[in-house]
Design a protein around this motif. Structure first.
Motif, PDB file in Angstrom:
ATOM      1  N   LYS A  80       0.830  -1.205   0.000  1.00 52.01           N
ATOM      2  CA  LYS A  80       0.000   0.000   0.000  1.00 52.01           C
ATOM      3  C   LYS A  80       0.866   1.257   0.000  1.00 52.01           C
ATOM      4  N   ASN A  81       2.166   1.061  -0.094  1.00 52.02           N
ATOM      5  CA  ASN A  81       3.124   2.159  -0.067  1.00 52.02           C
ATOM      6  C   ASN A  81       3.327   2.699  -1.480  1.00 52.02           C
ATOM      7  N   HIS A  82       2.727   3.815  -1.783  1.00 52.38           N
ATOM      8  CA  HIS A  82       2.807   4.359  -3.144  1.00 52.38           C
ATOM      9  C   HIS A  82       4.093   5.144  -3.399  1.00 52.38           C
ATOM     10  N   ARG A  83       4.966   5.192  -2.409  1.00 54.34           N
ATOM     11  CA  ARG A  83       6.274   5.795  -2.644  1.00 54.34           C
ATOM     12  C   ARG A  83       7.140   4.919  -3.547  1.00 54.34           C
ATOM     13  N   VAL A  84       6.695   3.698  -3.803  1.00 57.24           N
ATOM     14  CA  VAL A  84       7.451   2.813  -4.716  1.00 57.24           C
ATOM     15  C   VAL A  84       7.306   3.247  -6.175  1.00 57.24           C
ATOM     16  N   GLU A  85       6.335   4.096  -6.469  1.00 58.60           N
ATOM     17  CA  GLU A  85       6.041   4.426  -7.863  1.00 58.60           C
ATOM     18  C   GLU A  85       7.201   5.138  -8.553  1.00 58.60           C
ATOM     19  N   GLU A  86       7.694   6.205  -7.970  1.00 58.74           N
ATOM     20  CA  GLU A  86       8.697   7.026  -8.652  1.00 58.74           C
ATOM     21  C   GLU A  86      10.030   6.294  -8.853  1.00 58.74           C
ATOM     22  N   PRO A  87      10.571   5.568  -7.843  1.00 56.78           N
ATOM     23  CA  PRO A  87      11.812   4.819  -8.107  1.00 56.78           C
ATOM     24  C   PRO A  87      11.648   3.777  -9.196  1.00 56.78           C
ATOM     25  N   TYR A  88      10.479   3.146  -9.254  1.00 53.53           N
ATOM     26  CA  TYR A  88      10.259   2.125 -10.272  1.00 53.53           C
ATOM     27  C   TYR A  88      10.198   2.757 -11.667  1.00 53.53           C
ATOM     28  N   ILE A  89       9.529   3.885 -11.784  1.00 54.25           N
ATOM     29  CA  ILE A  89       9.471   4.595 -13.067  1.00 54.25           C
ATOM     30  C   ILE A  89      10.872   5.007 -13.510  1.00 54.25           C
ATOM     31  N   LYS A  90      11.666   5.481 -12.570  1.00 48.25           N
ATOM     32  CA  LYS A  90      13.042   5.868 -12.908  1.00 48.25           C
ATOM     33  C   LYS A  90      13.812   4.679 -13.473  1.00 48.25           C
ATOM     34  N   ALA A  91      13.639   3.497 -12.864  1.00 46.42           N
ATOM     35  CA  ALA A  91      14.323   2.295 -13.352  1.00 46.42           C
ATOM     36  C   ALA A  91      13.822   1.892 -14.733  1.00 46.42           C
ATOM     37  N   LEU A  92      12.517   1.989 -14.961  1.00 45.29           N
ATOM     38  CA  LEU A  92      11.963   1.677 -16.281  1.00 45.29           C
ATOM     39  C   LEU A  92      12.592   2.553 -17.357  1.00 45.29           C
ATOM     40  N   LEU A  93      12.722   3.829 -17.056  1.00 48.06           N
ATOM     41  CA  LEU A  93      13.262   4.752 -18.053  1.00 48.06           C
ATOM     42  C   LEU A  93      14.762   4.533 -18.272  1.00 48.06           C
ATOM     43  N   LEU A  94      15.467   4.086 -17.238  1.00 51.89           N
ATOM     44  CA  LEU A  94      16.868   3.726 -17.414  1.00 51.89           C
ATOM     45  C   LEU A  94      16.996   2.504 -18.327  1.00 51.89           C
ATOM     46  N   GLU A  95      16.123   1.526 -18.113  1.00 52.98           N
ATOM     47  CA  GLU A  95      16.151   0.343 -18.977  1.00 52.98           C
ATOM     48  C   GLU A  95      15.809   0.718 -20.422  1.00 52.98           C
ATOM     49  N   TRP A  96      14.815   1.554 -20.602  1.00 56.42           N
ATOM     50  CA  TRP A  96      14.423   1.992 -21.949  1.00 56.42           C
ATOM     51  C   TRP A  96      15.581   2.734 -22.630  1.00 56.42           C
ATOM     52  N   ALA A  97      16.298   3.544 -21.867  1.00 49.98           N
ATOM     53  CA  ALA A  97      17.447   4.259 -22.428  1.00 49.98           C
ATOM     54  C   ALA A  97      18.518   3.277 -22.907  1.00 49.98           C
ATOM     55  N   ASP A 125      -0.608  11.172 -12.691  1.00 50.48           N
ATOM     56  CA  ASP A 125       0.542  12.026 -13.010  1.00 50.48           C
ATOM     57  C   ASP A 125       1.805  11.195 -13.242  1.00 50.48           C
ATOM     58  N   ASN A 126       1.994  10.170 -12.434  1.00 48.89           N
ATOM     59  CA  ASN A 126       3.174   9.326 -12.612  1.00 48.89           C
ATOM     60  C   ASN A 126       3.100   8.526 -13.912  1.00 48.89           C
ATOM     61  N   LEU A 127       1.918   8.074 -14.268  1.00 50.87           N
ATOM     62  CA  LEU A 127       1.771   7.391 -15.557  1.00 50.87           C
ATOM     63  C   LEU A 127       2.056   8.344 -16.711  1.00 50.87           C
ATOM     64  N   LYS A 128       1.633   9.596 -16.558  1.00 46.63           N
ATOM     65  CA  LYS A 128       1.928  10.594 -17.588  1.00 46.63           C
ATOM     66  C   LYS A 128       3.431  10.805 -17.720  1.00 46.63           C
ATOM     67  N   THR A 129       4.132  10.886 -16.596  1.00 48.77           N
ATOM     68  CA  THR A 129       5.586  11.045 -16.622  1.00 48.77           C
ATOM     69  C   THR A 129       6.244   9.876 -17.345  1.00 48.77           C
ATOM     70  N   LEU A 130       5.815   8.665 -17.008  1.00 50.40           N
ATOM     71  CA  LEU A 130       6.394   7.465 -17.607  1.00 50.40           C
ATOM     72  C   LEU A 130       6.160   7.419 -19.112  1.00 50.40           C
ATOM     73  N   ILE A 131       4.916   7.537 -19.531  1.00 53.50           N
ATOM     74  CA  ILE A 131       4.596   7.368 -20.956  1.00 53.50           C
ATOM     75  C   ILE A 131       5.156   8.518 -21.788  1.00 53.50           C
ATOM     76  N   SER A 132       5.113   9.722 -21.260  1.00 52.53           N
ATOM     77  CA  SER A 132       5.666  10.867 -21.995  1.00 52.53           C
ATOM     78  C   SER A 132       7.150  10.660 -22.270  1.00 52.53           C
ATOM     79  N   ALA A 133       7.866  10.115 -21.282  1.00 53.80           N
ATOM     80  CA  ALA A 133       9.299   9.871 -21.461  1.00 53.80           C
ATOM     81  C   ALA A 133       9.553   8.722 -22.434  1.00 53.80           C
ATOM     82  N   ILE A 134       8.711   7.707 -22.415  1.00 54.17           N
ATOM     83  CA  ILE A 134       8.853   6.594 -23.373  1.00 54.17           C
ATOM     84  C   ILE A 134       8.668   7.100 -24.798  1.00 54.17           C
ATOM     85  N   LEU A 135       7.712   7.977 -24.991  1.00 56.77           N
ATOM     86  CA  LEU A 135       7.389   8.458 -26.332  1.00 56.77           C
ATOM     87  C   LEU A 135       8.350   9.543 -26.820  1.00 56.77           C
TER      88      LEU A 135
END
Length: 457
Positions: A80-97, A125-135
């Protein structure tokens, strides 16, 4: 050929076997021969061959859920800890890079799918950050199809609007069953009213395809309860319905041990649930698409079946094919057309590898020439209901062995067989996994001593 009398086909073919979202199936990957450098080479080769003409697909695994659905076979992290969202998004974008660096060119994104877990665990908002960076620094294919899975109980208008603005037009809602007794024992709670609200909001915003996931064979499920669920579903008429068999694999997913086999319908009862569901869905105007999927005539999945472009990959059925599929996130699977690769399954390990700048792949398989031949025929069976072969152009010993295993299936009326191919009969549509297994050279060469797969029924 008429089906022999007094043969119980459901009992005869109710064996443990793969679902064939890939070939070879994961338990038969030759992981010892896999090499991360070779994997990167196949990714580079694939994007050079196919990016300009057909683009690539991206699957993003978002594993977090606030509660455990005990039937679930997916790789999830309950919190239930939503603080996991931002570190996970950062890792996704590193992998995509890292993958963009391998590409060496701007990718053309044709398919993008968010799976889970619960993608709508993440705030809008976090989903927007993730997808915008992917695109960013990518081109969008003219026939792009963006989709996401959602829990009806936590999907907001903000989720729907933000993702729509980013190009998403397909929404998949996990329902499983509306019966309160079933929902209680599988710990999956959403009301008809919640599903109705999300569906109506999505359509009002402009989503063109709404899918519902239903499951048959769940604990405490009854024919009456399933029929009532499908009747309620029909009031909302989603464009697609995935009607899955519950896969009981408690040796893989311990959460399934919260109920016992005594709570599950037996094989005969499960068969009746399947037959009842299929008949009801057909009666409401849905056509069966491949295995476990149904669509209304106006849906693109229905069109793909009719024009022969239906395709099946790790994400399931899709109406278009890309040679390269990149899976981002913990446990995600990628397919270059020449090799498969799977990411590590532990969230912390995934985050650390991404931080180090290392591809988080931990195993894979390099496809052999025989694998490519067999893969093609299994793909044809699962998507087109038929396949043809040429003994001269396909000098594959594994293929010939598979052809030899087809005769009993023909004798039982599941296929029409001739010297150059096969066609699945209407009766055989319920046995696509069994028909495909005839060609599974790796499974036949090394039959498992313990159960690796779910039962056919």
């Amino acid at each position: 050929m008429p089906v022999p009398e007094n043969i119980n086909l459901a009992a005869k073919y109710n064996v443990a076997l793969p679902r064939y979202t890939s070939y070879p199936t994961m338990p038969y990957w030759d992981t010892a021969a896999f090499d991360i450098d070779e994997w990167q080479y196949t990714v580079k080769r694939s994007i050079n061959e196919s990016n300009d003409s057909e683009g690539i697909s991206i699957y993003i695994h978002l594993p977090f859920c606030e509660s455990l659905c005990t039937y679930c076979g997916c790789n999830t992290r309950i919190t239930k800890n939503h603080r996991v969202e931002e570190p996970y998004i950062k890792a996704l974008l590193l992998e995509w890079a890292m993958y963009k660096n391998i590409f060496g060119k701007k990718p053309v994104i044709r398919e993008l799918h968010l799976g889970g877990g619960t993608p709508t665990f993440f705030n809008a908002d976090n989903l927007k950050t993730l997808i915008s960076a992917i695109l960013l620094h990518a081109d969008i294919h003219p026939d792009a199809a963006f989709s996401f899975e959602a829990h009806p109980a936590n999907t907001t208008v903000d989720h729907l609007q933000v993702l729509y603005d980013l190009g998403f037009r397909r929404l998949s809602l996990g329902i499983q069953d509306f019966d309160p007794a079933v929902q209680f024992i599988i710990n999956r709670h959403q009301s008809f009213a919640q599903v109705q609200v999300v569906t109506q909001q999505a359509r009002r915003i402009g989503y063109t395809s709404v899918n519902y996931d239903l499951i048959y064979g769940l604990p405490l499920q009854t024919l009456q309860g399933l029929a009532a669920t499908i009747q309620q579903v029909a009031e909302l008429m989603p464009d697609r319905i995935a009607f899955y068999s519950y896969a009981h694999v408690p040796w893989i997913k311990p959460g399934q041990r919260s109920f016992t086999e005594n709570d599950l319908p037996n094989a005969d009862a499960k068969k009746k649930l399947h037959e009842t569901g299929r008949a009801l869905l057909n009666g409401y105007g849905y056509s069966e698409i491949g295995m476990d999927h149904f669509a209304l005539p106006g849906d693109e999945l229905f069109t793909a079946l009719k024009n022969g472009t239906l395709y099946r990959n790790f994400m399931g059925y899709t109406n278009q094919h890309t040679q390269l599929l990149i899976g981002l996130g913990v446990s995600a699977i990628s397919d270059s057309g020449y090799a498969f690769a799977q990411n590590v399954k532990n969230v912390e390990e995934y985050l650390e590898l991404a931080k180090q700048g290392a591809l988080p792949v931990f195993k894979g398989h390099l496809l052999t020439a025989d694998d490519l031949v067999i893969r093609k025929h299994i793909q044809n069976i699962m998507c087109k209901g038929e396949t043809t072969w040429n003994h001269h152009l396909e000098p594959c010993v594994s293929l010939f062995a598979g052809i030899d295993r087809l005769q009993p299936l023909a004798d039982d009326g599941l296929i029409e067989l001739n010297s150059w191919g096969l066609k699945v009969t209407p009766l055989g549509k319920g046995f696509l996994r069994n028909i495909s297994m005839a060609f599974d050279a790796r499974l036949w060469a090394d039959k498992p001593a313990t159960q690796l797969f779910s039962m056919a029924i």
